[in-house]
Design a protein around this motif. Structure first.
Motif, mmCIF file in Angstrom:
data_model
loop_
_atom_site.group_PDB
_atom_site.id
_atom_site.type_symbol
_atom_site.label_atom_id
_atom_site.label_comp_id
_atom_site.label_asym_id
_atom_site.label_seq_id
_atom_site.Cartn_x
_atom_site.Cartn_y
_atom_site.Cartn_z
ATOM 1 N N ASP A 270 10.108 6.259 4.300
ATOM 2 C CA ASP A 270 8.854 6.791 3.246
ATOM 3 C C ASP A 270 8.444 4.731 2.960
ATOM 4 O O ASP A 270 7.069 5.883 2.780
ATOM 5 C CB ASP A 270 10.426 6.563 1.787
ATOM 6 N N ALA A 271 9.026 3.706 3.181
ATOM 7 C CA ALA A 271 7.814 2.962 2.696
ATOM 8 C C ALA A 271 6.750 2.962 4.335
ATOM 9 O O ALA A 271 5.806 2.560 3.227
ATOM 10 C CB ALA A 271 8.909 1.093 2.702
ATOM 11 N N VAL A 272 6.773 2.773 4.878
ATOM 12 C CA VAL A 272 5.348 3.534 6.026
ATOM 13 C C VAL A 272 4.944 4.958 6.555
ATOM 14 O O VAL A 272 3.922 4.384 5.691
ATOM 15 C CB VAL A 272 6.215 3.890 7.396
ATOM 16 N N LEU A 273 5.389 5.813 5.288
ATOM 17 C CA LEU A 273 4.854 7.629 4.982
ATOM 18 C C LEU A 273 3.552 6.885 3.707
ATOM 19 O O LEU A 273 2.863 6.748 3.538
ATOM 20 C CB LEU A 273 5.857 7.940 5.036
ATOM 21 N N GLU A 274 4.219 5.837 2.796
ATOM 22 C CA GLU A 274 3.392 5.319 1.495
ATOM 23 C C GLU A 274 2.182 4.631 2.160
ATOM 24 O O GLU A 274 1.479 4.532 1.181
ATOM 25 C CB GLU A 274 4.635 4.810 0.599
ATOM 26 N N ALA A 275 2.478 3.711 3.689
ATOM 27 C CA ALA A 275 1.326 2.554 3.087
ATOM 28 C C ALA A 275 0.537 3.738 4.133
ATOM 29 O O ALA A 275 -0.801 3.234 3.934
ATOM 30 C CB ALA A 275 2.405 1.477 4.017
#
Length: 363
Positions: free
Chosen positions: A311-316
């Motif tokens: 999720d953090a990668v997708l948010e970035a």
């Protein structure tokens, strides 16, 4: 003129030692260009692995590559140098006696290197373990009166065609398992992006075929979107230059994305982005959880890297999608918030202890 060759005549010569990998060479580009400007009438010879000759050529700073490599990140045992001693030798490899002595044996008229207590004859500046890699080598040169700009990183975009224009490139491998984010998490990111209509491709080095195949299978990628087997530099460069975004760990392809101004999301651990990360510009996102340094050459995924979620990668990636006019942002500095924590609810680890003054050679 070919970049791999032998003795080229009686012109004055500068020998630069940086016998490491792709990312290391790209981090050294500002220093190489500074040396090129400082010694315009000299032949600049770079001692580096032969397969990096196309990268050296792309910098516009190197006249010839002297093939050189050691096991892992070790100093080469010798250099196949012929003819008179180099007029200037520059140690961009490490800070310790092995690289100092390797160059000293050639009898250069001048040796530019960091100081070390075991080689007191080298009158160079001190080594700072916590320094960013690009700034480190520029500071070395400035100590010798050579102006160097650590932001001088860009490489010319390769001519087309691009293998996968507009694709998101996922690169799950790295130089050591400690810097590899789990392939299952890359697969989650790939599936989410494909559900949004994005083309996703995967790349890997020559010894990462199993890793690439596993990701391709988990994400159900077609064969046309799998670029394994260690692409030659020209093809890898074109793939990155034409990509929408590059997602990877702390490895060479992340530096190549910076060199081509391709938006990137880089996952850090066990080494922080303050030492190897991209410049603080909006197009580059570095995900990192502060904590003690781990082993960058370890055999298991570092705990700091495991704290980064899909999720953090997708948010970035969503943040990069929201940017407009990326080309106009090339020269802008962005706040340090571009080096962001991967999640908001994970407590920070204790601060890292101070590193020793002189780490292992070539670190």
């Amino acid at each position: 003129m070919g970049l791999v060759g032998g003795e080229s005549g009686r012109v004055p010569r500068v020998l630069v030692l940086r016998a490491l990998g792709l990312g290391d060479l790209l981090a050294g580009v500002p220093a190489l260009r500074a040396l090129r400007r400082a010694y315009p009438g000299h032949e600049l010879v770079l001692a580096t692995p032969a397969e990096l000759a196309p990268v050296a050529a792309a910098t516009g700073a190197v006249d010839r590559v002297l093939p050189a490599a050691g096991p892992g990140r070790a100093v080469p045992r010798g250099l196949d140098w012929t003819g008179p001693p180099p007029d200037v030798a520059v140690d961009l490899h490490g800070n310790g006696p092995p690289s100092h002595r390797l160059l000293s044996r050639l009898g250069p008229r001048r040796l530019l290197a960091f100081a070390h207590p075991e080689t007191p004859e080298v009158d160079g500046p001190p080594w700072y373990a916590e320094e960013h890699e690009r700034e480190r080598w520029c500071r070395l040169l400035r100590a010798y009166g050579i102006d160097a700009d650590p932001t001088d990183l860009r490489l010319p975009r390769p001519p087309g065609p691009y293998p996968a224009p507009g694709a998101v490139v996922l690169h799950p491998g790295a130089g050591a398992p400690s810097r590899c984010w789990p392939v299952e998490r890359y697969a989650v990111v790939a599936e989410a992006l494909r559900a949004r209509g994005r083309r996703v491709v995967v790349t890997g080095g020559a010894d990462e075929a199993d890793l690439v195949a596993r990701l391709a299978k988990l994400a159900d990628l077609p064969d046309t979107d799998v670029f394994g087997g260690g692409l030659p530099y020209d093809r890898l460069s074109a793939l990155v230059a034409g990509a929408r975004t590059v997602v990877s760990g702390d490895t060479g392809i992340a530096h190549l994305a910076v060199a081509h101004a391709t938006p990137s999301v880089t996952l850090f651990g066990p080494v922080p982005p303050s030492r190897w990360g991209p410049p603080p510009r909006p197009r580059h996102r570095a995900l990192w959880h502060p904590g003690p340094d781990g082993d960058p050459h370890g055999h298991r995924t570092d705990p700091a890297l495991l704290r980064i979620t899909p999720d953090a990668v997708l948010e970035a990636l969503d943040g990069l999608e929201a940017l407009d006019g990326l080309e106009a942002l090339d020269g802008l500095e962005a706040p340090d918030t571009q080096n962001i924590q991967a999640t908001q609810d994970t407590p920070e680890a204790p601060e890292a202890p101070e590193a020793p003054e002189a780490p292992e050679e070539g670190a």
